[in-house]
Structure formats: C-alpha cells, structure tokens
Scaffold this motif. Structure first.
Motif, PDB file in Angstrom:
ATOM      1  N   LEU A 125       0.815  -1.213   0.000  1.00  0.00           N
ATOM      2  CA  LEU A 125       0.000   0.000   0.000  1.00  0.00           C
ATOM      3  C   LEU A 125       0.850   1.265   0.000  1.00  0.00           C
ATOM      4  O   LEU A 125       0.369   2.333  -0.402  1.00  0.00           O
ATOM      5  CB  LEU A 125      -0.933  -0.006   1.210  1.00  0.00           C
ATOM      6  N   SER A 140       4.706  -1.433  -8.334  1.00  0.00           N
ATOM      7  CA  SER A 140       3.623  -2.206  -7.710  1.00  0.00           C
ATOM      8  C   SER A 140       3.488  -3.569  -8.365  1.00  0.00           C
ATOM      9  O   SER A 140       3.317  -4.591  -7.671  1.00  0.00           O
ATOM     10  CB  SER A 140       2.311  -1.419  -7.833  1.00  0.00           C
ATOM     11  N   HIS A 175      -4.093  -3.646  -9.427  1.00  0.00           N
ATOM     12  CA  HIS A 175      -3.132  -3.135  -8.463  1.00  0.00           C
ATOM     13  C   HIS A 175      -2.942  -1.620  -8.571  1.00  0.00           C
ATOM     14  O   HIS A 175      -2.182  -1.042  -7.790  1.00  0.00           O
ATOM     15  CB  HIS A 175      -1.779  -3.853  -8.605  1.00  0.00           C
ATOM     16  N   VAL A 232      -4.372   2.346  -8.257  1.00  0.00           N
ATOM     17  CA  VAL A 232      -5.258   2.995  -7.294  1.00  0.00           C
ATOM     18  C   VAL A 232      -5.630   4.392  -7.781  1.00  0.00           C
ATOM     19  O   VAL A 232      -5.018   4.931  -8.704  1.00  0.00           O
ATOM     20  CB  VAL A 232      -4.599   3.096  -5.898  1.00  0.00           C
ATOM     21  N   ARG A 291      -4.875   4.423   0.811  1.00  0.00           N
ATOM     22  CA  ARG A 291      -5.409   4.313  -0.544  1.00  0.00           C
ATOM     23  C   ARG A 291      -5.101   2.910  -1.080  1.00  0.00           C
ATOM     24  O   ARG A 291      -3.960   2.460  -1.030  1.00  0.00           O
ATOM     25  CB  ARG A 291      -4.808   5.383  -1.448  1.00  0.00           C
ATOM     26  N   GLY A 292      -6.150   2.226  -1.548  1.00  0.00           N
ATOM     27  CA  GLY A 292      -6.001   0.872  -2.057  1.00  0.00           C
ATOM     28  C   GLY A 292      -6.282  -0.202  -1.030  1.00  0.00           C
ATOM     29  O   GLY A 292      -6.289  -1.391  -1.369  1.00  0.00           O
ATOM     30  N   LYS A 321      -6.127  -3.437  -3.592  1.00  0.00           N
ATOM     31  CA  LYS A 321      -4.977  -4.230  -3.158  1.00  0.00           C
ATOM     32  C   LYS A 321      -5.335  -5.176  -2.023  1.00  0.00           C
ATOM     33  O   LYS A 321      -4.900  -6.343  -2.021  1.00  0.00           O
ATOM     34  CB  LYS A 321      -3.829  -3.302  -2.765  1.00  0.00           C
ATOM     35  N   GLU A 344      -8.432   1.764 -12.784  1.00  0.00           N
ATOM     36  CA  GLU A 344      -8.920   3.051 -12.301  1.00  0.00           C
ATOM     37  C   GLU A 344      -8.979   4.121 -13.390  1.00  0.00           C
ATOM     38  O   GLU A 344      -9.467   5.227 -13.149  1.00  0.00           O
ATOM     39  CB  GLU A 344      -8.053   3.547 -11.139  1.00  0.00           C
TER      40      GLU A 344
END
Length: 461
Positions: free
Chosen positions: A28, A46, A93, A95, A121-122, A127, A162
């Motif tokens: 994260l 990520s 994965h 965000v 966030r995520g 995630k 996203e």
C-alpha cells in the motif's frame, strides 16, 4: 480430537495474520496511481512487488504482461489432477489519486491501523482484496496438506482499472489461451453491510455518447430570425425530453429487445435485504427517488436498463442576456445495459431515433466512446453456489444476493473467455472507495482470507 478443516484454516490465518498485514502495508505504500503519468514508475514497481510476492507464495509461473500503459501481473499454479477445474482470479493493483489535502486524516500512502481498520489508498480498492488470496491459498494448502491448489489456479491483476481498463480487453483477447478457464472470480467488489454478507451476481453494461447539433452557420439575431429557423439548443432539449415516456421507460425503439427480465425469486431476494430508502437517498444526495414504473429502487439500479442525460449545452452561457439563435448545441448521454441487450443494436437504434426526430436544417453527429457489456450469473450456477458455500462457512450465516449498478471489466472476461463470472469481495460501503480516508475492516478482510481458503476445495468438489 483432531482439528476440523475449518478450524485448521482459522488457526493458520490467526498465526500468519500479522505478517500478512505487514506485507499488505508495504504494498500500500507504493502510490500506483494509474491516472498520473508521473506515477508510471510506481505502477510498475507495484506490479514487480506483487509478482515477487506471488512467487514467494508458491506460484510456479509468475509473469509481468506489458501493455501500452500499466503492466499486468499473471500467475498460474496447476493442480496436477486431470479433471480439476481451472479458475481465474481478477483484480487490479492500480489505485485512485490521493493527497493529504483532499481531506485525509493521515498520509494516504502511509497505512495506519486504528480501531480495527486499515486506512490507506487501495486498502479496499483493490490491493487488500487481491492480496487476501495469497494468505487464503496458503491456509488452503496447510489445512488440506496439499502441495498445490485443489483447482488449476490463475491470477490476472491489471494496472489500469482506475482509468477504465483501456488496454485490458485487447490484453485478454491476445492472451486468451493463457487465461482459459472454467470460471472467473472477480475480487474487486463489496458486500451489502458488515452484518449482511452478500454475493454480487451481475453488473450492468454501459454505452455513452455525445450528440453534436448544428443549426445556423453562426449565432444569429433572435428577433430577425427567431421562430423561422431551427434552433439546435431547442432540439437538444426536445431530444432529452423525449428520451423517456410517461412511465420513465426509455423511448428508443428496440431498446428493451432481448432483455433478461428479473425472476420472481430474484425480486424476493432483493426484497429480503435490509434496505433503508431514506438513508440511500441521503447517500445519493438526492431529494427524491424516481424511475421506471413498476420497479423498486434496488431493482432500478441493479437490474433495469437506463438512459441518463449527463450534460446538455448550447448557446450563450455568460452573465445577463444575449438574444440569439445559437449555431450549435450538445447532448451527452449514457445508457446502462442489462443482460440480453445488444449494445451494437442499441447504438444503431439510437442513431435512427435521433435522425428521425431532428427537423430539416439541423445537422448532427453522434460519437460513441466505447461499450462495456453487461454480465449476469444465474442463481443456480454451480460455481456461484461454491462461492456462496465458502462465504457461509467463513461468515457462519446465510449469504444473500445483490447486483452492481455500475460497469467494469468483468463483462470483457465473460465475453472473451466464455465462462461465468463470480464476484467475491468483502468491502462495505463505508470503506470509501475513491474518497479520502479509504479503509478496510480488518475483521472482514480476514473473512475474505477464510472464504478464499475454502473456495478452491468447494469449486473442485
């Protein structure tokens, strides 16, 4: 007394919970914001992080799949049994953007655990819901003594959801042979409430478009010419007004052709949910409810097709008056589709409907941005029943059913791979997807882990 399979799963999860949360917090901290070109390196970081963690989990095949945008991660772990089903898990994965000044109480990419919740966030989208499969799989292996999952297990975790998954349909078409499976599990979804576990059985599709209307070659004097020439702003308003009939049904001919109607049983199941319409109305920041006659609010947003005017413009928009007949106007529309509707046929029907309604002297163009197809899994689908049994074992209570009113890449997976799509998610509405202070309830996150641990055996059976 020897432990039961369920108690063995719970014991394993409890033992490894702290390490799991430490790993999730590390992931994260990577600000994989796909909407920001300046974060492209973080989106790649990520993907690399997840690939390394899936390898550590035990997947013998882990690959980074390149796209023109953010990379996707693919993993595969064969069962070894000839008759074992193949299951594909989908998630993402990347965000949403986030900054402290947006209203966050803490730094959005520095995870914080407080009062049984993980804020970052995520954490929920997506995630946390992707990552629970890693501990769930390890618990499945530990509790059963297996050295490989009870199913042929695959994962595809994209890096552009996203921003609308612009490259995902092409990716799954190109890699359809590698992604071939008997069912897809989408872990990018949620439940009704903490005390009401639910499984989503479908998502609506989407068509959106822009209609540009042209009248005079320039703005002209409304006194000298008004009332004797066609006005594109007036015609845009007339189109918008004609979009629905008096029962709020969409007026475009053929719009409802082929629609899969709600069954009596589905309507009963929707009605069982503890729905507070006034509370829902406050969440919508609306001062009333309105929609197609003969359907409840939940039925309208989950299982009925819609047409919405997203924007209407034309003519003078400045202060005071300007007495003109404008030269142009614009109408933006979106249509949510349900199972059975033909998106291409609806586009053609809309073109014909608009052309028939416009008077001579109004030229127009229609631009469609793209199509997302609807998806729906029947209540009696065997794979769906396996998901429900797994959730009921984890939550130790009956599981109810919902649908999603929005749209996503699940329909692309269903269309390309030709298999049922099932939804497994533990997020609740208060988790604040896309909002400041996004969080995940740790108790529910562990229930997601536990559900995943049971699921592979249930599907194999």
């Amino acid at each position: 007394m020897s432990p039961t399979p369920d108690s063995a799963v719970r014991s394993y999860i409890d033992t490894h919970r702290a390490a799991f949360l430490d790993d999730l917090a590390e992931w994260l901290r990577i600000p994989s914001v796909s909407a920001d070109p300046g974060r492209a390196a973080d989106v790649r970081r990520s993907a690399d992080w997840l690939a390394a963690k899936l390898t550590e989990t035990g997947f013998p095949t882990v690959e980074i799949w390149e796209t023109p945008g953010g990379p996707a991660v693919f993993a595969e772990w064969p069962c070894g049994a000839e008759d074992a089903p193949t299951v594909l898990v989908y998630g993402h994965h990347d965000v949403q953007p986030a900054a402290r000044e947006d209203g966050w109480h803490t730094e959005p990419f520095e995870p914080v655990i407080k009062d049984g919740r993980l804020y970052a966030r995520g954490a929920a989208d997506d995630k946390g819901q992707v990552f629970f499969h890693t501990l769930g799989l390890r618990a499945h292996l530990a509790a059963t003594g297996r050295t490989a999952p009870a199913v042929n297990l695959k994962l595809i975790v994209e890096g552009e959801e996203e921003i609308g998954s612009p490259n995902f349909p092409a990716l799954i078409r190109e890699r359809a042979d590698r992604l071939a499976c008997d069912a897809v599990i989408v872990s990018d979804t949620g439940m009704w409430a903490e005390d009401t576990p639910t499984v989503c059985t479908g998502m609506r599709g989407l068509i959106d478009c822009q209609i540009d209307l042209h009248g005079p070659d320039q703005d002209i004097h409304s006194g000298s010419f008004g009332g004797a020439v066609p006005n594109p702003a007036t015609e845009a308003a007339r189109l918008a007004a004609a979009l629905h009939d008096e029962d709020r049904r969409v007026s475009v001919p053929g719009f409802y052709d082929g629609i899969v109607e709600l069954t009596d049983r589905e309507r009963e199941l929707f009605a069982e949910l503890p729905f507070d319409e006034k509370r829902w109305q406050r969440t919508a920041h609306s001062h009333g409810t309105l929609g197609e006659t003969g359907f409840t609010t939940l039925e309208r947003v989950w299982a009925r097709p819609t047409a919405e005017v997203n924007g209407i413009s034309g003519g003078y928009q400045g202060p005071g008056s300007k007495t003109i007949v404008p030269s142009r106007a614009q109408l933006k529309l979106s249509f949510r589709l349900v199972a059975g509707q033909d998106a291409e046929g609806i586009q053609q029907a809309l073109r014909a409907w608009v052309a028939e309604r416009l008077p001579e002297g109004i030229r127009h163009e229609i631009h469609f941005w793209g199509t997302t197809r609807p998806c729906l899994t029947p209540l009696d689908d065997p794979a769906l029943r396996a998901v429900v049994r797994s959730m009921e074992r984890a939550f130790e209570q009956p599981v109810r059913f919902t649908r999603e009113g929005g749209s996503g890449p699940a329909a692309d997976l269903q269309d390309v791979l030709g298999v049922p799509v099932l939804f497994l998610g533990i997020s609740v509405p208060s988790d604040g997807w896309h909002a400041p202070n996004e969080k995940v309830e740790l108790g529910l996150l562990m229930k997601g882990v536990e559900t995943a641990a049971y699921l592979w055996g249930e599907l194999a059976g």
